[in-house]
Design an enzyme around this catalytic site. Structure first.
Site, short mmCIF file in Angstrom:
data_model
loop_
_atom_site.label_atom_id
_atom_site.label_comp_id
_atom_site.label_asym_id
_atom_site.label_seq_id
_atom_site.Cartn_x
_atom_site.Cartn_y
_atom_site.Cartn_z
N ASP A 21 -54.55 -54.45 36.52
CA ASP A 21 -55.76 -53.68 36.23
C ASP A 21 -56.87 -54.69 35.91
O ASP A 21 -56.59 -55.85 35.63
CB ASP A 21 -55.46 -52.76 35.02
CG ASP A 21 -56.72 -52.16 34.45
OD1 ASP A 21 -57.47 -51.54 35.23
OD2 ASP A 21 -56.95 -52.28 33.22
N ASP A 23 -60.57 -53.85 34.10
CA ASP A 23 -61.32 -53.64 32.85
C ASP A 23 -60.36 -53.41 31.68
O ASP A 23 -59.55 -52.49 31.70
CB ASP A 23 -62.27 -52.45 33.00
CG ASP A 23 -63.36 -52.73 34.03
OD1 ASP A 23 -64.05 -53.75 33.87
OD2 ASP A 23 -63.50 -51.95 34.99
C1 XBP Z 1 -62.10 -48.96 33.99
C2 XBP Z 1 -63.07 -47.90 34.29
C3 XBP Z 1 -64.37 -48.22 34.92
C4 XBP Z 1 -65.30 -49.08 34.06
C5 XBP Z 1 -66.70 -49.13 34.59
O1 XBP Z 1 -61.47 -49.35 35.18
O2 XBP Z 1 -62.79 -46.74 34.03
O3 XBP Z 1 -65.02 -47.00 35.17
O4 XBP Z 1 -65.40 -48.52 32.77
O5 XBP Z 1 -66.74 -49.46 35.94
P1 XBP Z 1 -60.03 -50.16 35.19
P2 XBP Z 1 -67.58 -48.55 37.00
O6 XBP Z 1 -59.50 -50.22 33.81
O7 XBP Z 1 -59.18 -49.35 36.13
O8 XBP Z 1 -60.34 -51.53 35.75
O9 XBP Z 1 -68.90 -48.24 36.37
O10 XBP Z 1 -67.69 -49.43 38.21
O11 XBP Z 1 -66.75 -47.32 37.25
MG MG Z 2 -58.22 -50.86 32.21
#
Ligand code: XBP
Ligand code: MG
Length: 259
Positions: A21, A23
């Site tokens: 993953d 973020d």
């Molecule tokens: C995390 C998310 C994303 C980010 C913001 O994604 O939910 O929406 O908060 O990015 P992951 P965007 O943990 O799956 O990497 O604004 O591009 O959606």
């Molecule tokens: Mg995440």
């Protein structure tokens, strides 16, 4: 009855790939990256909205930046036309890129070490994320430089799927691009939505707890992770997570988690 054959059918497959993953897992991008960028754009557009650290944690239950803006507007009974959501989100991502390029976001402890160890031991690695490819590329290039190209064989991002996490689609796409069975892979996630998505695709999942990991939501998740760590570099009485530990955890993962 052929006991030999049955035993072979039950034997856990070898660990072949690690699926990451982005973020919250590779880096703490949310609090000091996306959140700050969202607030800057809300101020630029004079919306009078501000997401403080705790409020943003609550809002993360909605995955996807566009979806989060929409849900927040709906909650407040505010008008937010689809074009405005698009504008806000596009600008948020430009501001996010600037924050990342200025070096305000670092990889979480142990991430680079484990990425390198896994690569050097021949595991294939992939990205499975809700965020956009542009956001992933800016983060990887700021934090890893050209080495990133030696680490990931494929990246499946928000724009590549119809349904975002907790839907398992992103993980299913990664499996199909890797041409591997779920049972040969381990996912690394930081959230309940991520744990659900990986598990629903049949992939055993390790949770690395971060700033915004919601322990209560994790406990409520119908799927269990094969391990929960505070950091990939250990801490809180745990030792650093090595590939050999991943292999052992994967080997011991309950067969029911594999499909
Ligand atoms: C995390 C998310 C994303 C980010 C913001 O994604 O939910 O929406 O908060 O990015 P992951 P965007 O943990 O799956 O990497 O604004 O591009 O959606
Ligand atoms: Mg995440």
């Amino acid at each position: 009855m052929n006991f030999g054959l049955d035993a072979k059918a039950e034997a856990p497959p070898e660990l072949r790939a690690l699926i990451w993953d982005v973020d919250g897992t590779l880096a703490e991008t949310e609090r000091d990256g996306h959140r700050v960028a969202f607030n800057e754009v809300f101020a630029e557009f004079g919306l009078g909205w501000h997401w403080d650290v705790d409020e943003y944690g609550r809002l993360l239950a909605v995955t996807g930046g566009r979806e989060r803006i929409r849900a927040y507007a709906r909650e407040r009974g505010a008008e937010c036309a689809p074009e405005l959501v698009e504008h806000l989100h596009r600008r948020k991502n430009a501001l996010y890129a600037r924050i990342v390029q200025r070096g305000f976001i670092e990889l979480r402890p142990g991430v680079q070490r484990l990425l390198r160890e896994a690569r050097d031991l021949g595991l294939r690695q992939a990205i499975a994320t809700t965020t956009s490819r542009a956001n992933v590329e800016v983060l990887l290039s700021a934090c890893l430089g050209p080495e990133a190209d030696t680490l990931f064989v494929t990246k499946v991002c928000g724009e590549d799927v119809r349904a975002k996490k907790p839907d398992p689609e992103v993980y299913r796409r990664v499996l199909s691009e890797l041409q591997l069975d779920a049972a040969s892979c381990v996912a690394v996630e930081d959230s309940e939505a991520g744990l659900y998505a990986a598990s629903a695709a049949g992939i055993a999942c390790i949770v690395t707890r971060g700033i915004y990991t919601d322990r209560a939501a994790l406990a409520r998740c119908p799927h269990r992770p094969i391990a929960v760590v505070e950091s990939l570099d250990g801490g809180d009485g745990q030792s650093a997570l090595l590939v050999e530990h991943l292999q052992a955890l994967h080997h011991a993962a309950p067969l029911r988690a594999r499909s």
